[in-house]
Design an enzyme around this catalytic site. Structure first.
Site, short mmCIF file in Angstrom:
data_model
loop_
_atom_site.label_atom_id
_atom_site.label_comp_id
_atom_site.label_asym_id
_atom_site.label_seq_id
_atom_site.Cartn_x
_atom_site.Cartn_y
_atom_site.Cartn_z
N ASN A 153 9.95 -17.43 50.31
CA ASN A 153 9.98 -17.21 48.53
C ASN A 153 9.07 -16.29 48.18
O ASN A 153 9.01 -15.59 47.05
CB ASN A 153 9.55 -18.62 48.03
CG ASN A 153 8.31 -19.10 48.62
OD1 ASN A 153 7.94 -18.86 49.89
ND2 ASN A 153 7.73 -20.13 47.86
N GLU A 250 0.99 -24.66 55.81
CA GLU A 250 1.33 -24.48 54.14
C GLU A 250 2.67 -25.21 54.18
O GLU A 250 3.80 -24.07 54.47
CB GLU A 250 1.10 -23.12 53.57
CG GLU A 250 -0.42 -22.50 53.77
CD GLU A 250 -1.08 -23.23 52.58
OE1 GLU A 250 -0.68 -24.11 51.69
OE2 GLU A 250 -2.30 -22.94 52.55
N CYS A 284 6.56 -23.63 46.33
CA CYS A 284 6.20 -24.81 47.09
C CYS A 284 5.35 -25.84 46.07
O CYS A 284 5.69 -26.99 46.30
CB CYS A 284 5.28 -24.43 48.32
SG CYS A 284 4.10 -23.43 47.91
N GLU A 458 -5.76 -21.80 52.56
CA GLU A 458 -5.48 -20.22 52.40
C GLU A 458 -6.41 -20.01 51.04
O GLU A 458 -6.61 -20.75 50.26
CB GLU A 458 -4.12 -19.67 52.40
CG GLU A 458 -3.34 -20.07 53.70
CD GLU A 458 -2.19 -19.31 53.92
OE1 GLU A 458 -1.23 -19.28 53.01
OE2 GLU A 458 -1.81 -18.81 54.89
P1 NAD Z 1 11.40 -23.15 56.77
O1 NAD Z 1 10.75 -24.26 57.42
O2 NAD Z 1 13.15 -23.33 57.20
O3 NAD Z 1 11.11 -21.73 57.72
C1 NAD Z 1 9.71 -21.14 57.67
C2 NAD Z 1 9.60 -20.11 58.98
O4 NAD Z 1 9.53 -21.03 59.94
C3 NAD Z 1 10.61 -19.09 59.10
O5 NAD Z 1 10.39 -17.90 59.36
C4 NAD Z 1 11.44 -19.58 60.42
O6 NAD Z 1 12.18 -18.67 60.84
C5 NAD Z 1 10.45 -20.42 61.12
N1 NAD Z 1 10.79 -21.36 62.18
C6 NAD Z 1 11.72 -22.16 61.88
N2 NAD Z 1 11.78 -22.94 63.08
C7 NAD Z 1 10.67 -22.78 63.90
C8 NAD Z 1 10.21 -23.12 65.02
N3 NAD Z 1 10.65 -24.31 65.74
N4 NAD Z 1 8.98 -22.61 65.50
C9 NAD Z 1 8.37 -21.38 64.75
N5 NAD Z 1 8.74 -20.96 63.71
C10 NAD Z 1 9.73 -21.47 63.18
O7 NAD Z 1 10.90 -22.74 55.58
P2 NAD Z 1 11.83 -21.93 54.41
O8 NAD Z 1 12.94 -22.46 54.17
O9 NAD Z 1 11.71 -20.49 54.92
O10 NAD Z 1 10.98 -21.99 53.11
C11 NAD Z 1 10.88 -22.86 52.16
C12 NAD Z 1 9.90 -23.98 52.55
O11 NAD Z 1 8.53 -23.42 52.66
C13 NAD Z 1 9.82 -25.08 51.49
O12 NAD Z 1 9.45 -26.34 52.29
C14 NAD Z 1 8.54 -24.65 50.84
O13 NAD Z 1 7.71 -25.61 50.24
C15 NAD Z 1 7.57 -23.98 51.84
N6 NAD Z 1 6.51 -23.24 51.33
C16 NAD Z 1 5.05 -23.77 51.24
C17 NAD Z 1 4.18 -22.99 50.80
C18 NAD Z 1 2.71 -23.27 50.94
O14 NAD Z 1 1.86 -22.49 50.61
N7 NAD Z 1 2.51 -24.24 50.88
C19 NAD Z 1 4.65 -21.84 50.13
C20 NAD Z 1 5.73 -21.34 50.34
C21 NAD Z 1 6.71 -22.15 50.91
#
Ligand code: NAD
Length: 484
Positions: A153, A250, A284, A458
């Site tokens: 995002n 995060e 998020c 962060e």
């Molecule tokens: P996701 O969890 O599907 O993927 C996040 C990242 O993790 C990707 O780069 C993915 O390739 C990687 N990944 C997946 N499986 C893994 C594993 N087993 N080991 C290591 N890496 C792995 O999330 P998304 O769909 O890309 O993003 C949306 C999510 O992110 C939402 O839940 C949102 O709330 C969260 N988010 C949180 C923040 C925050 O600051 N708290 C900010 C932005 C987004």
């Protein structure tokens, strides 16, 4: 293809390809067109990134904080000078309106580089006087090679939020962007090399979850910082625990936003819009459970609907457009399934609810009223433009309901009553809380979640603690006596 990078990865100061790696197709969410074709890293590419980061960290960690800070601040200037081009790239990668990316994405990334660049020289230990003239002193030491894993995002902002404090403290970072938005992190890597960072201090490796998992599991990696969903966070945290690695998590949220009946109506509607529909709802910290006090519920919903009528949905490259597509077809399907669940469980659809009949991944901003705490749309993170409006009567009741969630990322309150505002903010079980505003995350203030929403913070000076380890050195000034 205009946005096709020279190669998929950026390692040791240059672009590197892995033609045998799994294909990554990058789509422009506004049209569904392919804008770049990349390949996931193969094991030899991951190895190359690790070796280069290990070597670079030694050189970088030996530099003074002042020298490292200068490099980071130069990189910030480079990003700012390229703001338009990078924002255009980010808009094509994510689908977010250029109106947003021009002011929120690259610039907040540059802020992080500038802020942590400024702090780099301030990293010092302390002198601790002890009994009989003995003393101890401490040295904040870099952890070594850190891994950053990003969500889709805020791609460049996330890369900068992780790289800037990591590098300021003398670490090297290997960053794996989301496979959905892999492009802008490569530009950050270019900018850091141009700014004078030793090659290998910031490497970018592309791939799906398995590439992230391989990096997390490697014994040479000292720390992992993930931005992603709770299910991924659980896996990454568990894998990092095997090697007793430092983590920052995060993760997702289902944050409450409370509107009391004395609040400024226009401001609170603005807060609900900012807290639900910016980036087409893919934020998020969004306040997706909007609790509105009974007396003003009808007025709130009416004003919200009329304000949403003026949203300009369309081509994200049009500077007038303020509501773009979602990031992918998959995300549209996920959000549509939640809308269907909301209807099936009895919520009242008061705005939107439909996919737009045009190419690309467009969904209308959607508002449900008469939502109850037990409904799926009030419990699970949707990560799309869906607001749930819930009615409440008393302060005590709403605080209990707001906190009745396993998430704890953010929370907000709108009221003109000063003491109530602070009382409610104190009562929230959330890492980042807002009074009469929503969703701001300036680099100077800590940002992060409690409960399932994460570990660590962060932004702010606190982030430095997550990228250093304190070494204590005890110095004796006396003759040493042993019992025998
Ligand atoms: P996701 O969890 O599907 O993927 C996040 C990242 O993790 C990707 O780069 C993915 O390739 C990687 N990944 C997946 N499986 C893994 C594993 N087993 N080991 C290591 N890496 C792995 O999330 P998304 O769909 O890309 O993003 C949306 C999510 O992110 C939402 O839940 C949102 O709330 C969260 N988010 C949180 C923040 C925050 O600051 N708290 C900010 C932005 C987004």
């Amino acid at each position: 293809m205009r946005f096709q990078p020279k190669a998929s990865h950026f390692i040791d100061g240059q672009y590197v390809e892995s033609a045998g790696g799994e294909a990554i197709r990058v789509l422009y969410p506004a049209t569904g067109e392919t804008i770049a074709r990349l390949h996931a890293a193969t094991p030899d590419v991951v190895e190359k990134a690790l070796q280069s980061a290990m070597a670079a960290q030694k050189e970088w960690g030996a530099m003074t904080g002042t020298e490292r800070g200068r490099v980071l601040r130069r990189a910030a200037d480079i990003l700012r000078a390229r703001n338009y081009d990078l924002s255009e790239l980010e808009t094509h990668d994510t689908g977010k309106p250029i109106q947003e990316t021009l002011v929120a994405d690259v610039s907040s990334g540059a802020d992080a580089l500038e802020y942590f660049g400024g702090l780099a020289a301030s990293l010092t230990g302390e002198y601790i006087p002890l009994a009989n003239g003995d003393f101890a002193y401490t040295i904040p030491e870099p952890l070594g090679v850190c891994v950053g894993i990003g969500a889709w995002n805020y791609p460049i902002q996330i890369a900068c939020s992780k790289a800037a404090p990591a590098l300021a403290c003398g670490n090297a970072m290997i960053f794996k962007p989301s496979e959905t938005t892999p492009l802008s992190a490569l530009k950050l890597a270019e900018a850091l090399v141009e700014a004078g960072a030793p090659k290998g201090v910031f490497n970018v490796v592309q791939g799906y979850g398995d590439v992230g998992a391989a990096l997390v599991a490697d014994r040479r990696v000292a720390k992992v910082s993930l931005t992603g969903s709770v299910p991924t966070g659980r896996k990454v945290y568990a894998a990092a625990a095997e090697g007793m690695k430092h983590v920052t998590m995060e993760l997702g949220g289902k944050s409450p936003l409370i509107v009391f009946d004395d609040a400024d109506l226009e401001n609170s509607v603005s807060g609900a819009i900012i807290g639900n529909f910016f980036s087409s709802g893919q934020v998020c910290s969004n306040g997706t459970r909007v609790f509105v006090q009974k007396r003003i519920k009808t007025a709130f919903l009416e004003r919200l609907s009329s304000r949403l009528d003026s949203a300009k949905i369309g081509d994200p490259m049009d500077p007038e457009v303020n509501f773009g597509p979602l990031v992918s077809e998959r995300q549209v399907e996920i959000v549509k399934a939640y809308i269907a669940k909301g209807l099936a469980e009895g919520a009242r659809l008061v705005y939107g609810g439909f996919q737009l009949d045009r190419p690309g991944f467009y969904l209308q901003p959607t508002v449900f009223a008469d939502v109850t705490d037990k409904m799926t749309i009030a419990r699970e993170e949707i990560f799309g433009p869906v607001m749930s409006v819930l009615e409440f009567e008393t302060e005590e009741e709403v605080i209990a309901r707001a906190n009745a969630t396993e998430f704890g990322l953010a929370a907000g309150v709108f009221t003109r009553d000063l003491t109530r505002a602070h009382r409610v903010a104190k009562g929230f079980e959330a890492g980042t809380c807002y009074i009469n505003t929503y969703n701001l995350a300036p680099v100077e203030a800590p940002f992060g979640g409690s409960k399932l929403s994460g570990v660590g913070r962060e932004n702010s000076k606190l982030a430095l603690h997550h990228y250093t380890e304190m070494k204590t050195i005890y110095v004796s000034m006396n003759e040493l006596r042993a019992p025998y």
